[in-house]
Motif scaffolding. Sequence first.
Motif, mmCIF file in Angstrom:
data_model
loop_
_atom_site.group_PDB
_atom_site.id
_atom_site.type_symbol
_atom_site.label_atom_id
_atom_site.label_comp_id
_atom_site.label_asym_id
_atom_site.label_seq_id
_atom_site.Cartn_x
_atom_site.Cartn_y
_atom_site.Cartn_z
ATOM 1 N N GLY A 40 -2.065 9.252 1.132
ATOM 2 C CA GLY A 40 -1.898 10.607 1.655
ATOM 3 C C GLY A 40 -3.164 11.435 1.713
ATOM 4 N N HIS A 41 -3.907 11.512 0.611
ATOM 5 C CA HIS A 41 -5.123 12.325 0.594
ATOM 6 C C HIS A 41 -6.152 11.805 1.592
ATOM 7 C CE1 HIS A 41 -3.457 13.371 -3.396
ATOM 8 N NE2 HIS A 41 -3.963 14.559 -3.110
ATOM 9 N N THR A 42 -6.337 10.501 1.601
ATOM 10 C CA THR A 42 -7.306 9.896 2.514
ATOM 11 C C THR A 42 -6.922 10.171 3.958
ATOM 12 O OG1 THR A 42 -7.750 8.153 0.897
ATOM 13 C CG2 THR A 42 -8.395 7.712 3.179
ATOM 14 N N ARG A 43 -5.642 10.063 4.254
ATOM 15 C CA ARG A 43 -5.138 10.310 5.616
ATOM 16 C C ARG A 43 -5.421 11.742 6.052
ATOM 17 N NH1 ARG A 43 -1.242 8.426 9.201
ATOM 18 N NH2 ARG A 43 0.153 10.015 10.026
ATOM 19 N N ALA B 104 -6.802 6.141 9.487
ATOM 20 C CA ALA B 104 -5.745 6.907 8.825
ATOM 21 C C ALA B 104 -4.351 6.310 9.035
ATOM 22 C CB ALA B 104 -5.752 8.350 9.333
ATOM 23 N N ARG B 105 -4.187 5.344 9.925
ATOM 24 C CA ARG B 105 -2.861 4.820 10.245
ATOM 25 C C ARG B 105 -2.364 3.760 9.277
ATOM 26 N NH1 ARG B 105 -3.663 -0.243 13.274
ATOM 27 N NH2 ARG B 105 -1.618 -0.255 14.218
ATOM 28 N N VAL B 106 -3.195 3.338 8.329
ATOM 29 C CA VAL B 106 -2.805 2.263 7.425
ATOM 30 C C VAL B 106 -1.572 2.664 6.617
ATOM 31 C CG1 VAL B 106 -5.143 1.333 7.297
ATOM 32 C CG2 VAL B 106 -4.399 2.967 5.581
ATOM 33 N N ARG B 107 -0.672 1.684 6.438
ATOM 34 C CA ARG B 107 0.544 1.940 5.669
ATOM 35 C C ARG B 107 1.232 0.614 5.346
ATOM 36 N NH1 ARG B 107 1.260 3.325 10.816
ATOM 37 N NH2 ARG B 107 2.969 2.429 12.012
ATOM 38 N N VAL B 108 2.135 0.683 4.403
ATOM 39 C CA VAL B 108 3.000 -0.435 4.045
ATOM 40 C C VAL B 108 4.421 0.107 4.101
ATOM 41 C CG1 VAL B 108 3.644 -2.079 2.241
ATOM 42 C CG2 VAL B 108 1.239 -1.434 2.528
ATOM 43 N N VAL B 109 5.246 -0.502 4.940
ATOM 44 C CA VAL B 109 6.632 -0.053 5.109
ATOM 45 C C VAL B 109 7.565 -1.153 4.623
ATOM 46 C CG1 VAL B 109 8.374 0.762 6.737
ATOM 47 C CG2 VAL B 109 5.963 1.323 7.117
ATOM 48 N N ALA B 110 8.378 -0.835 3.638
ATOM 49 C CA ALA B 110 9.356 -1.781 3.113
ATOM 50 C C ALA B 110 10.745 -1.353 3.568
ATOM 51 C CB ALA B 110 9.289 -1.814 1.589
ATOM 52 N N ILE C 48 -1.884 1.017 0.309
ATOM 53 C CA ILE C 48 -1.867 1.383 -1.112
ATOM 54 C C ILE C 48 -3.279 1.170 -1.635
ATOM 55 C CG2 ILE C 48 -0.873 0.971 -3.388
ATOM 56 C CD1 ILE C 48 1.580 -0.237 -1.972
ATOM 57 N N GLN C 49 -4.011 2.282 -1.792
ATOM 58 C CA GLN C 49 -5.395 2.205 -2.243
ATOM 59 C C GLN C 49 -5.684 3.303 -3.253
ATOM 60 O OE1 GLN C 49 -8.043 4.037 1.029
ATOM 61 N NE2 GLN C 49 -6.655 2.682 2.118
ATOM 62 N N PRO C 50 -6.350 2.955 -4.340
ATOM 63 C CA PRO C 50 -6.560 3.905 -5.425
ATOM 64 C C PRO C 50 -7.726 4.871 -5.239
ATOM 65 C CG PRO C 50 -7.370 1.756 -6.062
ATOM 66 C CD PRO C 50 -6.741 1.604 -4.706
ATOM 67 N N GLY C 51 -8.367 4.891 -4.104
ATOM 68 C CA GLY C 51 -9.553 5.727 -3.892
ATOM 69 C C GLY C 51 -9.464 7.138 -4.423
ATOM 70 N N LEU C 52 -8.656 7.997 -3.814
ATOM 71 C CA LEU C 52 -8.592 9.410 -4.199
ATOM 72 C C LEU C 52 -7.391 9.742 -5.078
ATOM 73 C CD1 LEU C 52 -9.560 11.024 -0.781
ATOM 74 C CD2 LEU C 52 -10.997 10.747 -2.790
ATOM 75 N N ALA C 53 -6.425 8.846 -5.148
ATOM 76 C CA ALA C 53 -5.207 9.110 -5.917
ATOM 77 C C ALA C 53 -4.824 7.846 -6.690
ATOM 78 C CB ALA C 53 -4.081 9.554 -4.997
ATOM 79 N N LYS C 54 -5.582 7.556 -7.712
ATOM 80 C CA LYS C 54 -5.429 6.305 -8.457
ATOM 81 C C LYS C 54 -4.029 6.155 -9.055
ATOM 82 C CE LYS C 54 -7.570 3.552 -12.050
ATOM 83 N NZ LYS C 54 -8.637 3.456 -13.034
ATOM 84 N N ILE D 114 -1.226 3.251 -8.239
ATOM 85 C CA ILE D 114 -0.662 2.384 -9.274
ATOM 86 C C ILE D 114 0.860 2.453 -9.240
ATOM 87 C CG2 ILE D 114 -0.437 2.073 -11.779
ATOM 88 C CD1 ILE D 114 -3.433 2.942 -11.951
ATOM 89 N N ALA D 115 1.402 3.658 -9.111
ATOM 90 C CA ALA D 115 2.863 3.822 -9.035
ATOM 91 C C ALA D 115 3.428 3.146 -7.786
ATOM 92 C CB ALA D 115 3.224 5.309 -9.055
ATOM 93 N N ASP D 116 2.736 3.299 -6.653
ATOM 94 C CA ASP D 116 3.189 2.662 -5.408
ATOM 95 C C ASP D 116 3.138 1.144 -5.520
ATOM 96 O OD1 ASP D 116 3.604 5.166 -4.323
ATOM 97 O OD2 ASP D 116 1.873 5.095 -2.971
ATOM 98 N N ALA D 117 2.073 0.615 -6.111
ATOM 99 C CA ALA D 117 1.951 -0.832 -6.290
ATOM 100 C C ALA D 117 3.068 -1.342 -7.198
ATOM 101 C CB ALA D 117 0.581 -1.186 -6.865
ATOM 102 N N ARG D 118 3.364 -0.613 -8.258
ATOM 103 C CA ARG D 118 4.462 -1.008 -9.159
ATOM 104 C C ARG D 118 5.805 -0.976 -8.437
ATOM 105 N NH1 ARG D 118 2.257 2.236 -14.428
ATOM 106 N NH2 ARG D 118 0.866 0.580 -15.162
#
Length: 150
Positions: free
Chosen positions: A14-17, A63-69, A117-123, A127-131
């Motif tokens: 979100g922040h990166t986007r 900015a379009r990167v995403r993972v949709v489940a 899911i990248q920890p750059g600005l919102a680690k 981590i929560a998203d990866a979990r």
Amino acid sequence: MSELPTLPVTFRPGHTRVILLTAGVAIFLVISGVAMLLDLGPGERASFFVTGALIFWALAQLARVRVVADDSGVTVVNIASKRRLAWAEILQVNLRPGDPWVFLNLSDGTSLPALGIQPGLAKQRAIADARALRALVEDRAAAPAGEDQG
């Protein structure tokens, strides 16, 4: 195990986007403003607008990167690619210390980066998203084939 997110769920940085899209708009406006202020011919002015638009487009692609489940699997949208995976294809979700984004270990022996899911600005969020994604993968792997996951 923590509570599973309700499907469908979208993971994105979100922040990166916000930063990328804001920068893209600002750069386009500055370049366009410069084109309007300078004494330029129509072709030269158009080249400024096109340059600003191309820079905005490039930042929008980042900015379009995403993972949709969803119920049937996971769609990974990276900068220049989009890949649809069935739940059974994902063996493991990895986000190790120092990784720039999540990596999905796949049943074909390859690893797919999931830039959504990248920890750059919102680690902590990454981590929560990866979990959450890992829990979904484990839940889907534990269910018998053909069973409704709803």
